[in-house]
Design a protein around this motif. Sequence first.
Motif, PDB file in Angstrom:
ATOM      1  N   ARG A  72      -8.395  48.603 -99.394  1.00  0.00           N
ATOM      2  CA  ARG A  72      -9.327  48.802 -98.280  1.00  0.00           C
ATOM      3  C   ARG A  72     -10.490  47.839 -98.476  1.00  0.00           C
ATOM      4  NH1 ARG A  72      -6.020  50.719 -94.832  1.00  0.00           N
ATOM      5  NH2 ARG A  72      -5.244  52.795 -95.267  1.00  0.00           N
ATOM      6  N   ILE A  73     -10.275  46.602 -98.039  1.00  0.00           N
ATOM      7  CA  ILE A  73     -11.285  45.561 -98.192  1.00  0.00           C
ATOM      8  C   ILE A  73     -12.402  45.845 -97.196  1.00  0.00           C
ATOM      9  CG2 ILE A  73     -11.733  43.092 -98.178  1.00  0.00           C
ATOM     10  CD1 ILE A  73      -9.698  44.068-100.330  1.00  0.00           C
ATOM     11  N   LEU A  74     -13.584  46.087 -97.702  1.00  0.00           N
ATOM     12  CA  LEU A  74     -14.726  46.399 -96.857  1.00  0.00           C
ATOM     13  C   LEU A  74     -15.293  45.126 -96.241  1.00  0.00           C
ATOM     14  CD1 LEU A  74     -16.300  48.945 -99.330  1.00  0.00           C
ATOM     15  CD2 LEU A  74     -14.869  49.433 -97.343  1.00  0.00           C
ATOM     16  N   THR A  75     -15.948  45.265 -95.098  1.00  0.00           N
ATOM     17  CA  THR A  75     -16.437  44.089 -94.369  1.00  0.00           C
ATOM     18  C   THR A  75     -17.427  43.266 -95.183  1.00  0.00           C
ATOM     19  OG1 THR A  75     -18.130  45.421 -93.290  1.00  0.00           O
ATOM     20  CG2 THR A  75     -16.067  45.120 -92.100  1.00  0.00           C
ATOM     21  N   ARG A 134     -10.688  38.745-110.814  1.00  0.00           N
ATOM     22  CA  ARG A 134     -10.437  40.159-110.525  1.00  0.00           C
ATOM     23  C   ARG A 134     -11.660  40.752-109.852  1.00  0.00           C
ATOM     24  NH1 ARG A 134      -6.340  42.699-113.932  1.00  0.00           N
ATOM     25  NH2 ARG A 134      -5.322  41.090-115.131  1.00  0.00           N
ATOM     26  N   ARG A 135     -11.427  41.789-109.047  1.00  0.00           N
ATOM     27  CA  ARG A 135     -12.512  42.525-108.392  1.00  0.00           C
ATOM     28  C   ARG A 135     -12.160  43.999-108.380  1.00  0.00           C
ATOM     29  NH1 ARG A 135     -14.243  38.040-108.324  1.00  0.00           N
ATOM     30  NH2 ARG A 135     -15.482  36.954-106.790  1.00  0.00           N
ATOM     31  N   LEU A 136     -13.192  44.837-108.383  1.00  0.00           N
ATOM     32  CA  LEU A 136     -13.014  46.264-108.198  1.00  0.00           C
ATOM     33  C   LEU A 136     -12.841  46.503-106.708  1.00  0.00           C
ATOM     34  CD1 LEU A 136     -12.981  48.784-109.974  1.00  0.00           C
ATOM     35  CD2 LEU A 136     -15.389  49.078-109.448  1.00  0.00           C
ATOM     36  N   VAL A 137     -11.697  47.063-106.318  1.00  0.00           N
ATOM     37  CA  VAL A 137     -11.331  47.190-104.909  1.00  0.00           C
ATOM     38  C   VAL A 137     -11.027  48.659-104.595  1.00  0.00           C
ATOM     39  CG1 VAL A 137      -9.634  46.502-103.151  1.00  0.00           C
ATOM     40  CG2 VAL A 137     -10.347  44.869-104.908  1.00  0.00           C
ATOM     41  N   MET A 154      -9.172  47.799-110.416  1.00  0.00           N
ATOM     42  CA  MET A 154      -9.520  46.434-110.782  1.00  0.00           C
ATOM     43  C   MET A 154      -8.265  45.621-110.533  1.00  0.00           C
ATOM     44  SD  MET A 154     -11.886  44.424-111.849  1.00  0.00           S
ATOM     45  CE  MET A 154     -13.113  45.446-112.632  1.00  0.00           C
ATOM     46  N   LEU A 155      -8.323  44.733-109.509  1.00  0.00           N
ATOM     47  CA  LEU A 155      -7.130  43.994-109.084  1.00  0.00           C
ATOM     48  C   LEU A 155      -7.321  42.498-109.212  1.00  0.00           C
ATOM     49  CD1 LEU A 155      -6.270  45.877-105.768  1.00  0.00           C
ATOM     50  CD2 LEU A 155      -5.218  46.186-108.008  1.00  0.00           C
ATOM     51  N   ARG A 156      -6.227  41.814-109.541  1.00  0.00           N
ATOM     52  CA  ARG A 156      -6.221  40.353-109.460  1.00  0.00           C
ATOM     53  C   ARG A 156      -6.309  39.981-107.990  1.00  0.00           C
ATOM     54  NH1 ARG A 156      -0.933  39.670-112.080  1.00  0.00           N
ATOM     55  NH2 ARG A 156      -0.586  38.473-110.202  1.00  0.00           N
ATOM     56  N   LEU A 157      -7.148  39.039-107.667  1.00  0.00           N
ATOM     57  CA  LEU A 157      -7.332  38.661-106.268  1.00  0.00           C
ATOM     58  C   LEU A 157      -6.082  38.059-105.654  1.00  0.00           C
ATOM     59  CD1 LEU A 157     -10.967  37.273-106.291  1.00  0.00           C
ATOM     60  CD2 LEU A 157     -10.149  39.550-105.672  1.00  0.00           C
ATOM     61  N   ASP A 158      -5.254  37.418-106.465  1.00  0.00           N
ATOM     62  CA  ASP A 158      -4.028  36.831-105.913  1.00  0.00           C
ATOM     63  C   ASP A 158      -2.985  37.894-105.566  1.00  0.00           C
ATOM     64  OD1 ASP A 158      -3.382  37.497-108.547  1.00  0.00           O
ATOM     65  OD2 ASP A 158      -2.193  35.694-108.882  1.00  0.00           O
ATOM     66  N   ALA A 159      -3.232  39.152-105.932  1.00  0.00           N
ATOM     67  CA  ALA A 159      -2.275  40.225-105.657  1.00  0.00           C
ATOM     68  C   ALA A 159      -2.716  41.161-104.541  1.00  0.00           C
ATOM     69  CB  ALA A 159      -2.040  41.034-106.930  1.00  0.00           C
ATOM     70  N   VAL A 160      -3.913  40.999-104.031  1.00  0.00           N
ATOM     71  CA  VAL A 160      -4.464  41.945-103.048  1.00  0.00           C
ATOM     72  C   VAL A 160      -3.606  42.048-101.795  1.00  0.00           C
ATOM     73  CG1 VAL A 160      -6.435  42.361-101.519  1.00  0.00           C
ATOM     74  CG2 VAL A 160      -6.821  41.801-103.902  1.00  0.00           C
ATOM     75  N   GLU A 161      -2.954  40.987-101.387  1.00  0.00           N
ATOM     76  CA  GLU A 161      -2.159  41.006-100.157  1.00  0.00           C
ATOM     77  C   GLU A 161      -0.681  41.311-100.404  1.00  0.00           C
ATOM     78  OE1 GLU A 161      -2.957  37.556 -97.803  1.00  0.00           O
ATOM     79  OE2 GLU A 161      -5.100  37.958 -97.760  1.00  0.00           O
ATOM     80  N   LYS A 162      -0.307  41.627-101.646  1.00  0.00           N
ATOM     81  CA  LYS A 162       1.083  41.963-101.968  1.00  0.00           C
ATOM     82  C   LYS A 162       1.284  43.471-101.893  1.00  0.00           C
ATOM     83  CE  LYS A 162       1.656  37.971-104.941  1.00  0.00           C
ATOM     84  NZ  LYS A 162       1.987  37.492-106.272  1.00  0.00           N
ATOM     85  N   VAL A 163       2.527  43.910-102.004  1.00  0.00           N
ATOM     86  CA  VAL A 163       2.822  45.339-102.083  1.00  0.00           C
ATOM     87  C   VAL A 163       2.441  45.800-103.481  1.00  0.00           C
ATOM     88  CG1 VAL A 163       4.632  47.084-102.021  1.00  0.00           C
ATOM     89  CG2 VAL A 163       4.692  45.171-100.406  1.00  0.00           C
ATOM     90  N   LEU A 164       1.522  46.776-103.542  1.00  0.00           N
ATOM     91  CA  LEU A 164       1.006  47.265-104.814  1.00  0.00           C
ATOM     92  C   LEU A 164       1.476  48.691-105.062  1.00  0.00           C
ATOM     93  CD1 LEU A 164      -2.666  46.016-104.358  1.00  0.00           C
ATOM     94  CD2 LEU A 164      -0.872  44.928-105.702  1.00  0.00           C
ATOM     95  N   THR A 165       1.843  48.993-106.314  1.00  0.00           N
ATOM     96  CA  THR A 165       2.255  50.341-106.684  1.00  0.00           C
ATOM     97  C   THR A 165       1.617  50.737-108.010  1.00  0.00           C
ATOM     98  OG1 THR A 165       4.226  49.547-107.824  1.00  0.00           O
ATOM     99  CG2 THR A 165       4.491  50.169-105.508  1.00  0.00           C
ATOM    100  N   ALA A 166       1.478  52.055-108.196  1.00  0.00           N
ATOM    101  CA  ALA A 166       0.993  52.611-109.464  1.00  0.00           C
ATOM    102  C   ALA A 166       1.589  54.001-109.613  1.00  0.00           C
ATOM    103  CB  ALA A 166      -0.531  52.672-109.487  1.00  0.00           C
TER     104      ALA A 166
END
Length: 79
Positions: free
Chosen positions: A62-65, A3-6, A42-54
């Motif tokens: 917004r993945i920074l460079t 997981r990472r803070l994104v 705080m997101l699971r890295l395997d979900a970052v490219e999926k459609v996310l809702t809350a």
Amino acid sequence: MKRRLVPVELNTPGAAPGTPVMADGHEAGEIRSTAGKLALAMLRLDAVEKVLTASGAQLIPRILTWMQLPHPTKSSGTA
């Protein structure tokens, strides 16, 4: 699961800290902080490219460079 803070952008404000983030019907993380339509999640890295809702809002990561995220691998074995 790694997981990472994104940083994320929400299409509508309203997701409070502690709100679960969902991807494909499964929990993928949690909103940690919000400011209007911006948030940190705080997101699971395997979900970052999926459609996310809350809370009914769509999240756009917004993945920074400078952020170095591991690339997903299709192999589940070890080398």
